[in-house]
Design a protein around this motif. Structure first.
Motif, PDB file in Angstrom:
ATOM      1  N   ASN B 133       0.894  -1.173   0.000  1.00 12.09           N
ATOM      2  CA  ASN B 133       0.000   0.000   0.000  1.00 12.09           C
ATOM      3  C   ASN B 133       0.921   1.208   0.000  1.00 12.09           C
ATOM      4  O   ASN B 133       1.127   1.859   1.014  1.00 12.09           O
ATOM      5  N   PRO B 161      -8.150 -10.654  12.932  1.00  7.38           N
ATOM      6  CA  PRO B 161      -9.263 -10.259  12.058  1.00  7.38           C
ATOM      7  C   PRO B 161      -8.729  -9.606  10.780  1.00  7.38           C
ATOM      8  O   PRO B 161      -7.619  -9.059  10.768  1.00  7.38           O
ATOM      9  N   GLU B 162      -9.513  -9.670   9.735  1.00 11.73           N
ATOM     10  CA  GLU B 162      -9.206  -8.943   8.504  1.00 11.73           C
ATOM     11  C   GLU B 162      -8.952  -7.478   8.876  1.00 11.73           C
ATOM     12  O   GLU B 162      -9.737  -6.866   9.579  1.00 11.73           O
ATOM     13  N   PRO B 163      -7.812  -6.922   8.432  1.00 10.69           N
ATOM     14  CA  PRO B 163      -7.493  -5.547   8.853  1.00 10.69           C
ATOM     15  C   PRO B 163      -8.276  -4.509   8.055  1.00 10.69           C
ATOM     16  O   PRO B 163      -8.885  -4.824   7.037  1.00 10.69           O
ATOM     17  N   LEU B 164      -8.210  -3.269   8.513  1.00  2.00           N
ATOM     18  CA  LEU B 164      -8.704  -2.172   7.671  1.00  2.00           C
ATOM     19  C   LEU B 164      -7.883  -2.131   6.393  1.00  2.00           C
ATOM     20  O   LEU B 164      -8.417  -2.113   5.300  1.00  2.00           O
ATOM     21  N   GLU B 165      -6.548  -2.109   6.561  1.00  4.69           N
ATOM     22  CA  GLU B 165      -5.668  -2.098   5.397  1.00  4.69           C
ATOM     23  C   GLU B 165      -4.401  -2.884   5.721  1.00  4.69           C
ATOM     24  O   GLU B 165      -3.919  -2.876   6.844  1.00  4.69           O
ATOM     25  N   THR B 166      -3.891  -3.563   4.705  1.00  2.98           N
ATOM     26  CA  THR B 166      -2.605  -4.244   4.819  1.00  2.98           C
ATOM     27  C   THR B 166      -1.540  -3.314   4.234  1.00  2.98           C
ATOM     28  O   THR B 166      -1.652  -2.901   3.081  1.00  2.98           O
ATOM     29  N   ARG B 185      -8.958  -0.107  13.632  1.00  2.64           N
ATOM     30  CA  ARG B 185      -9.498   0.912  14.522  1.00  2.64           C
ATOM     31  C   ARG B 185     -10.353   0.184  15.546  1.00  2.64           C
ATOM     32  O   ARG B 185     -11.127  -0.713  15.210  1.00  2.64           O
ATOM     33  N   ARG B 186     -10.175   0.535  16.807  1.00  2.55           N
ATOM     34  CA  ARG B 186     -11.030  -0.004  17.862  1.00  2.55           C
ATOM     35  C   ARG B 186     -11.543   1.199  18.650  1.00  2.55           C
ATOM     36  O   ARG B 186     -10.747   1.869  19.332  1.00  2.55           O
TER      37      ARG B 186
END
Lengths: 261, 261, 261, 261
Positions: B133, B161-166, B185-186
């Motif tokens: 990215n 978990p699947e991230p927002l972005e890799t 983000r949490r």
């Protein structure tokens, strides 16, 4: 292939509150199980807080494909050990469907890593759920929207992680909105949160709600073998590396020059 | 605007292992803090496991913008109460950067809701990190890839978990790959997991690694006011609904006909 | 329920290049179709660039559940009208699997909205695919990793949108990594990009690759009715609003005071 | 650091419709630009459909950080070449904010790869936007919700890809909901879709809407150097592979045995 589902019910309001008992004479969990069993592809049984191990023994969970969870007033009474047991089962591939006030269960908060807070109002107001992802398997046959004439309001912000997909968003007569159908994956387990289902309204008798629940059970089912390895931290010896490598002695590594960071 | 960062270090290997001490004479946490302070926009201090409250008092956290966390051998020694304190601070908006073996810290597992397991091999092998990215703020100035000649291997599957972005993916000489830079983000808190940093290699002396850490601190910083409300579950009375509604008596609701579900 | 699949092949290398013809005497598309038909739940046929309408008539697409697409040297020869036809079919619910060099097809670029660029090297080098999402339906039965001894390299950055889920990541002998299995949804259509499959290597004879393709076809299949409404922009008259509202005359609206923005 | 923004306005309704002209005497684009310039960190200018190259010359775009786009009745009049020019600028790092009816612009549809359809009703009804991601930079200072007393309704399903993050969801008096604030990344470019802004209502005079737009411009700004390489497909010769590999002759590869697939 039959999907083995357990409907877990807290089963407290039904014992204490005549109104709830009037709506759900056999308990909410039984009403939900009957609704699921209307689909021959699903075989649903029930479990409750009051049973030994809350009805969720290791043996029973091991043959369960999907667990549905309704809790509210007794979240604190759920044994931490059972919560961890269920969490691990989800990681290994069991589907999980969290219903309504289960947003604040130990189980959901444990799997989300967030506060899972929201706002609420109990006024029996109109809720209209919009299928924002109209051909998602969970929305199959539901149409563009459906209405629950009397429901408790849940309002945003709903403090959960960004979902894989948003399936439903609710409109409330009092002016709020809510992401009512959210999907997640945790390990090998598919998770669906579905908002409606306050105990003093006949929500689980609604045909569209029942349809959504059957869809969700089939969607959450992961037919693959249990992913037991998910909790292991395997060491891969140098000798069994997939590509030939040698162990390099850390002592020979570059060390920072004196004075550098 | 200065970003106040704390580098939290477990600080155990440095005390026990001469090799680690040789690489990081002042401890890993201090090396990292010095690297962060090379950016005038960052003001980094340190905290360690051995300090009272692990150096993370409520007062100190309240004025902290971003926390970096390195732990490994002493995850179990971290006080659960401090973990919860940090979790809540993250939800309210503090940035969090998890370094290397912190993948298995109570803190990261608590925020992810997964096992956070992976495979590993300690052979000092080559790791090459690819910026998948390339214009993400955390990859600024890093180039398409950079290499750490000696690192511990971490291999997929990485149970998160699947991230927002890799942001980064690593190639290892022994044949594995790993998602090395992941964002989440949490609540109001930005979270970044960054893989490299085994204690027996001079990773935190690497200029590109240092650049990534400075980028990550600035990215994770949420300058908005603390989102203290995130743990509240506000009741919205009917009388203060945004749209005029009346309370509807549940008793008047439609009840299922006899014999129906 | 049988899944009707079409394997679309560009079918140019097979005609021009003796090596490719030696590996795939009946064309790559036929080899892939035979591999899919090994699963009784799939009924795969083929279509090629050279047929009228590239073999993708409206009538044929209307009864197609999943389309697989392999193209490379003749992307520019694909009729824009057919591309749009396929795009709309995907939006309405047809699954789509893009194979290898189809990353640069008009079709994939149209659905992604990005350049879909990457780096490449044709050296017959080793590729190892890691299942980073080990119980995703597409990775069923694949194991943690599998190796293709001779493949073209594709390297990051791969300029695509962040996927719904990353299923596979590739390791290459020459030092690169690549996100080799990515899922998307566009409208009602499930989309899977799968990297391997260079024409001069026997990739589609590999049993694990064939298994992945069968899994992907079944995953991509959306059994719901066609979502034809997806291209409509329905006007909802005031009179048929779900909640009673009146039309408010814009002339009566608040206008900004003189001098304000 | 100043963010250079262009507010692109279709500028047709303002010329044709006295009511629109009364609300926006200088055109919507100018009202928006003035609102942006209230922040000293932003320097906004305007461009319109009627200018040569729609005001978006290569030279001008090259020094633009963020582009805002409002179009409605003249989507078809936008030159395809200019659309492609803007698309490439976004991929290379220019931020893009799509306003209201720009959901159906060539530009947005091109970047999303979906139909971008929705339902609508023009009745001047109440819209209430909820910040579902309350500390997202775009929601800074906005509060939990804000109301536009008169707006056109847009209703779900909104046929767009699942976003990176959902920032706002709208409640409408007539009973619909809509995901009103959605973020995407395409290449190096940050994209924000923001729903409100029908031409016959004074939406862009609303202080909270103006605040959101200023926030969005600053959020969308990617200060890094232009990512021009995003459209390149670089070949990496065997000789310059990062790890030493040799070219393997395809002729030596394993070929399937006679009779196998």
């Amino acid at each position: 292939m039959t999907v083995n589902a357990i409907v877990w019910g807290e089963n407290v309001h039904e014992q204490r509150d005549a109104l709830v008992r009037e709506i759900y004479p056999d308990g909410m969990h039984n009403s939900i199980a009957v609704a699921l069993n209307a689909d021959p592809a699903i075989k649903a049984t029930t479990a409750t807080l009051q049973e030994p191990e809350h009805g969720l023994t290791e043996k029973r969970l091991a043959s369960t494909d999907v667990l549905l969870w309704w809790g509210h007033t007794a979240h604190g009474a759920v044994d931490d050990e059972i919560v961890e047991r269920v969490v691990k089962q989800v990681w290994e591939g069991m589907g999980l469907i969290l219903l309504h006030s289960a947003h604040f269960s130990k189980l959901f908060k444990r799997l989300m890593g967030t506060s899972c807070a929201l706002k609420y109002r109990e006024a029996g107001e109109r809720e209209r759920l919009w299928a924002v992802n109209p051909r998602h398997p969970i929305a199959e046959g539901v149409g563009e929207h459906f209405t629950l004439e009397n429901e408790e309001m849940y309002g945003e912000p709903f403090s959960v992680p960004e979902p894989l997909e948003t399936v439903f968003i609710s409109w409330f007569a009092g002016g709020e909105v809510f992401r009512s159908g959210l999907t997640y994956r945790r390990g090998a387990g598919n998770i669906f949160y579905f908002r409606p289902g306050h105990e003093t309204y006949p929500t689980y008798h609604d045909e569209t709600v029942q349809k959504v629940l059957r869809n969700a059970v089939k969607w959450a089912h992961n037919p693959q073998t249990s992913y037991a390895a998910i909790q292991e931290l395997p060491h891969v010896p140098v000798e069994s590396a997939l590509e030939p490598i040698v162990h390099r002695d850390p002592k020979r590594f570059f060390l920072p020059a004196a004075g550098s960071v």
